[in-house]
Design a protein around this motif. Structure first.
Motif, mmCIF file in Angstrom:
data_model
loop_
_atom_site.group_PDB
_atom_site.id
_atom_site.type_symbol
_atom_site.label_atom_id
_atom_site.label_comp_id
_atom_site.label_asym_id
_atom_site.label_seq_id
_atom_site.Cartn_x
_atom_site.Cartn_y
_atom_site.Cartn_z
ATOM 1 N N ARG A 33 0.733 -1.172 0.008
ATOM 2 C CA ARG A 33 -0.040 0.090 -0.056
ATOM 3 C C ARG A 33 0.884 1.338 -0.074
ATOM 4 O O ARG A 33 1.722 1.341 0.801
ATOM 5 C CB ARG A 33 -0.727 -0.155 1.099
ATOM 6 N N PHE A 34 0.481 2.331 -0.869
ATOM 7 C CA PHE A 34 1.117 3.350 -0.777
ATOM 8 C C PHE A 34 0.436 4.359 0.505
ATOM 9 O O PHE A 34 -0.633 4.515 0.385
ATOM 10 C CB PHE A 34 0.873 4.203 -2.052
ATOM 11 N N GLU A 35 1.526 4.786 1.563
ATOM 12 C CA GLU A 35 0.831 5.393 2.693
ATOM 13 C C GLU A 35 1.764 6.446 2.971
ATOM 14 O O GLU A 35 3.140 6.534 2.776
ATOM 15 C CB GLU A 35 0.904 4.516 3.759
ATOM 16 N N ARG A 36 1.297 7.536 3.607
ATOM 17 C CA ARG A 36 2.128 8.450 4.228
ATOM 18 C C ARG A 36 1.269 8.719 5.565
ATOM 19 O O ARG A 36 0.225 8.776 5.456
ATOM 20 C CB ARG A 36 2.059 9.748 3.301
ATOM 21 N N ARG A 75 -6.962 4.370 -6.742
ATOM 22 C CA ARG A 75 -6.610 5.182 -8.003
ATOM 23 C C ARG A 75 -5.456 4.843 -8.650
ATOM 24 O O ARG A 75 -5.255 4.856 -9.906
ATOM 25 C CB ARG A 75 -6.613 6.528 -7.741
ATOM 26 N N ILE A 76 -4.348 4.403 -7.688
ATOM 27 C CA ILE A 76 -3.161 3.858 -8.154
ATOM 28 C C ILE A 76 -3.272 2.738 -9.079
ATOM 29 O O ILE A 76 -2.852 2.401 -10.221
ATOM 30 C CB ILE A 76 -1.988 3.540 -7.266
ATOM 31 N N LEU A 120 10.218 -0.672 -12.563
ATOM 32 C CA LEU A 120 9.439 0.212 -13.109
ATOM 33 C C LEU A 120 8.045 0.226 -12.454
ATOM 34 O O LEU A 120 7.344 1.263 -12.314
ATOM 35 C CB LEU A 120 9.274 -0.044 -14.492
ATOM 36 N N LEU A 121 7.541 -0.774 -11.967
ATOM 37 C CA LEU A 121 6.220 -0.904 -11.079
ATOM 38 C C LEU A 121 6.529 -0.109 -10.205
ATOM 39 O O LEU A 121 5.534 0.604 -9.713
ATOM 40 C CB LEU A 121 5.943 -2.289 -10.863
ATOM 41 N N VAL A 122 7.729 -0.158 -9.176
ATOM 42 C CA VAL A 122 7.427 0.501 -7.999
ATOM 43 C C VAL A 122 7.960 1.943 -8.377
ATOM 44 O O VAL A 122 7.121 2.878 -7.649
ATOM 45 C CB VAL A 122 8.949 -0.074 -7.221
ATOM 46 N N SER A 123 8.431 2.356 -9.367
ATOM 47 C CA SER A 123 8.702 3.704 -9.580
ATOM 48 C C SER A 123 7.240 4.272 -10.032
ATOM 49 O O SER A 123 7.170 5.443 -9.791
ATOM 50 C CB SER A 123 9.502 3.885 -11.070
ATOM 51 N N ASP A 124 6.554 3.528 -11.032
ATOM 52 C CA ASP A 124 5.164 4.192 -11.174
ATOM 53 C C ASP A 124 4.189 4.254 -10.023
ATOM 54 O O ASP A 124 3.468 5.274 -10.093
ATOM 55 C CB ASP A 124 4.641 3.248 -12.464
ATOM 56 N N ILE A 125 4.141 3.271 -9.267
ATOM 57 C CA ILE A 125 3.519 3.325 -7.941
ATOM 58 C C ILE A 125 3.755 4.672 -7.082
ATOM 59 O O ILE A 125 2.804 5.464 -6.777
ATOM 60 C CB ILE A 125 3.481 2.058 -7.248
ATOM 61 N N GLU A 148 1.681 12.129 -6.945
ATOM 62 C CA GLU A 148 0.723 12.868 -7.585
ATOM 63 C C GLU A 148 -0.578 12.997 -6.819
ATOM 64 O O GLU A 148 -1.175 14.083 -6.509
ATOM 65 C CB GLU A 148 0.698 12.601 -8.916
ATOM 66 N N LEU A 149 -1.041 11.950 -6.675
ATOM 67 C CA LEU A 149 -2.224 11.849 -5.916
ATOM 68 C C LEU A 149 -2.028 12.359 -4.359
ATOM 69 O O LEU A 149 -2.976 13.010 -3.804
ATOM 70 C CB LEU A 149 -2.909 10.434 -5.681
ATOM 71 N N ALA A 150 -1.276 11.931 -3.769
ATOM 72 C CA ALA A 150 -0.854 12.632 -2.220
ATOM 73 C C ALA A 150 -0.639 14.143 -2.297
ATOM 74 O O ALA A 150 -1.127 14.582 -1.214
ATOM 75 C CB ALA A 150 0.343 11.823 -1.739
#
Length: 179
Positions: free
Chosen positions: A102-105, A119-120, A159-164, A170-172
């Motif tokens: 998961r992308f998290e902050r 969205r990712i 590339l997958l990690v870079s794109d995520i 951008e979304l954050a």
């Protein structure tokens, strides 16, 4: 669909799949050794496992071993990449070649993180570079790359990690719009 059921003793399938020797349309007199209904779990249904059998014949035991070892090594590489990033986290310990992330902050609410995760995945699919599944863990969406494609290599995982990260960043940066 495809499956295989391997047995050590050759007579096991004949005992298990005998269908009581009463399927007259499958079991023919004088053909006990060649009637597939006598050694098939699915009896007369299509031979789903044929594609696996043909693949196995083509690449052999060593080929399958090498392929599985490569997938596991690539999953380990992806896991290492994730562990090196600050914004992409493992949601649970990897299982075989399934990696749940998961992308998290810290400064973004779980509800917004969930929207970003969805969205990712949508953007990854829409841009056509990656086919990545989404699942739920503890009621929250996760991204679930599964390494099971011969075309996957270290470069594509990088590339997958870079794109995520790119899509997630951008979304954050516009996370207020998602709340």
């Amino acid at each position: 669909s495809c499956s295989v059921f391997l047995v050590k003793e050759p007579g096991t399938l004949k005992q298990t799949c005998s269908h009581n020797n009463s399927a007259h349309y499958l079991l023919h007199e004088g053909a006990a050794e060649t009637d597939l209904g006598r050694i098939s779990l699915q009896c007369a249904r299509r031979v789903d496992a044929l594609k696996l059998w043909l693949s196995w014949r083509a690449i052999g035991n060593k080929g399958w071993e090498n392929m599985v070892d490569n997938y596991v090594e690539l999953a380990n590489h992806l896991t290492s990449l994730i562990q090196e990033t600050s914004d992409i986290h493992l949601v649970c310990e990897p299982q075989f070649t399934n990696i749940c992330i998961r992308f998290e902050r810290e400064n973004i609410s779980p509800k917004t993180v969930d929207k970003i995760t969805n969205r990712i995945r949508d953007e990854l699919i829409q841009n056509g570079k990656f086919m990545i599944t989404k699942s739920m863990i503890n009621g929250r969406p996760i991204l679930r790359p599964v390494i099971a494609n011969p075309s996957v290599d270290r470069e594509s995982l990088n590339l997958l990690v870079s794109d995520i990260q790119k899509i997630g960043n951008e979304l954050a940066s516009n996370s207020k719009d998602l709340e």
